[in-house]
Motif scaffolding. Sequence first.
Motif, mmCIF file in Angstrom:
data_model
loop_
_atom_site.group_PDB
_atom_site.id
_atom_site.type_symbol
_atom_site.label_atom_id
_atom_site.label_comp_id
_atom_site.label_asym_id
_atom_site.label_seq_id
_atom_site.Cartn_x
_atom_site.Cartn_y
_atom_site.Cartn_z
ATOM 1 N N LEU A 69 0.764 -8.715 19.463
ATOM 2 C CA LEU A 69 1.522 -9.895 19.457
ATOM 3 C C LEU A 69 1.448 -10.649 20.806
ATOM 4 O O LEU A 69 1.190 -9.823 21.770
ATOM 5 N N THR A 71 3.919 -12.311 21.760
ATOM 6 C CA THR A 71 5.380 -12.536 22.265
ATOM 7 C C THR A 71 5.562 -11.977 23.739
ATOM 8 O O THR A 71 4.815 -10.939 24.126
ATOM 9 N N GLY A 77 13.766 -8.518 20.842
ATOM 10 C CA GLY A 77 13.532 -9.732 20.799
ATOM 11 C C GLY A 77 14.178 -10.351 21.993
ATOM 12 O O GLY A 77 14.445 -11.392 22.365
ATOM 13 N N TYR A 98 4.859 -15.209 17.645
ATOM 14 C CA TYR A 98 4.812 -14.054 16.920
ATOM 15 C C TYR A 98 3.463 -14.336 16.094
ATOM 16 O O TYR A 98 3.639 -13.574 15.075
ATOM 17 N N TYR A 139 2.107 -12.887 9.913
ATOM 18 C CA TYR A 139 3.387 -12.276 10.764
ATOM 19 C C TYR A 139 4.445 -13.040 10.971
ATOM 20 O O TYR A 139 5.649 -12.902 10.457
ATOM 21 N N GLY A 140 4.083 -14.132 11.936
ATOM 22 C CA GLY A 140 4.960 -15.157 12.290
ATOM 23 C C GLY A 140 5.823 -16.003 11.059
ATOM 24 O O GLY A 140 7.054 -16.081 11.279
ATOM 25 N N LYS A 143 8.066 -13.418 9.218
ATOM 26 C CA LYS A 143 9.464 -13.107 10.314
ATOM 27 C C LYS A 143 10.313 -14.355 9.951
ATOM 28 O O LYS A 143 11.538 -14.173 9.813
ATOM 29 N N GLU A 162 16.143 -9.839 14.176
ATOM 30 C CA GLU A 162 15.027 -9.593 14.833
ATOM 31 C C GLU A 162 14.309 -8.339 14.280
ATOM 32 O O GLU A 162 13.074 -8.320 13.947
ATOM 33 N N ARG A 166 10.981 -8.899 12.191
ATOM 34 C CA ARG A 166 9.708 -8.280 12.414
ATOM 35 C C ARG A 166 9.246 -7.165 11.225
ATOM 36 O O ARG A 166 7.854 -7.161 11.180
ATOM 37 N N SER A 192 2.648 -5.484 22.038
ATOM 38 C CA SER A 192 2.812 -6.822 22.829
ATOM 39 C C SER A 192 2.359 -7.081 23.978
ATOM 40 O O SER A 192 1.805 -5.881 24.765
#
Length: 355
Positions: A69, A71, A77, A98, A139-140, A143, A162, A166, A192
């Motif tokens: 990721l 992020t 988070g 994300y 993913y994002g 989410k 969060e 996720r 990440s």
Amino acid sequence: MRSRGRYHRAAGLVVLRTVWIAVCLAVLVISGIAWSTVSTISTGVERSYAIPDDAPRSGSGRNILIMGLTTRLDLHGEPLPDDVLRRMQAGESDRGGYNANTLILLHIPVSGPAVAMSVPRDNLVPLSSGGEGKIKEAYGRAKIAEEDRLRASGVHEKRELERAGREAGRRAQVQTVSAFLKQPIDHLVEISLIGFFHIAEGLGGVDVCLRGAVKDPLSGADFPAGPQHLDAAQALSFVRQRHGLPNGDLDRTKRQQAFLAAVSKRLKGADLTVVQAMIDMAKQDVVLDARFDLSEFARNLPSEVRFETLPVEGGAKVGGQDVNVVDPDKVRAKVFELATAPPPPPPNDGVPCVD
């Protein structure tokens, strides 16, 4: 449509988060780590239930989806400490989002070498949530949708949103990649950007070699020519740089491969302090699926992991965005080919000099 060669180079990134698997393999093999220690790692890492118990499984060998990721937040988070962000030189906590910018299918056969197949992040594919999009966006999007649904139902606690968001992102990414490749996903690994930084930090930095001096304010790379030792922050800049290099992303790919070579060389002399650093990194930066048994995985480690990139046909503009055009049949044929007869590894002459 842009040139196929340009997109092949962009797709050819052996992206830095794959280092986690390589490090784990090397640490377990080289250090002869005890099963009790492996069990400690296994129980200390955060777990995901994104792959249900009744999901299809590989009939021969195992498929592990590695997701990296973008992020700059931690597993809950929360923003990373200011001093860590400063040392990483990768921007503020609100950067990155994300997107699963790294997607690698690691196929481990019953016998023989494993093969890590990089899925180019900008491939235009059907998403599990409906419609088309870049494969990294599964993913994002999931989410955000899950968090919006929960807020509408009255849930507002930040960590709960969060966690649930996720998990929805992981499910969507697994389903999207599985459907695109027509491959079952047995396990997942998520890491990440901070995980890479902690790897280099735990190793005490890495040795690299540059053919010429470079300076790039966007990545923070500022290095002289020749062999040199990089600390964790410098190593992150080294593998992130693509601006100012003769071949852009192609040269960044070579740098990431050089980093892997440097990690491998460093681990040959690894002591218990390094092993413990890798364990600590896994516990704070990595998510594994609930069924991933690290003890069983360690007992059946392949001796080699080879890196390949799945093909793209070219590029196009869709909705104002640059995307990779792919032929799903060709991609799936390549996956089958690599899983059944992976190519021989390149010669290993230590840490190569790169641009």
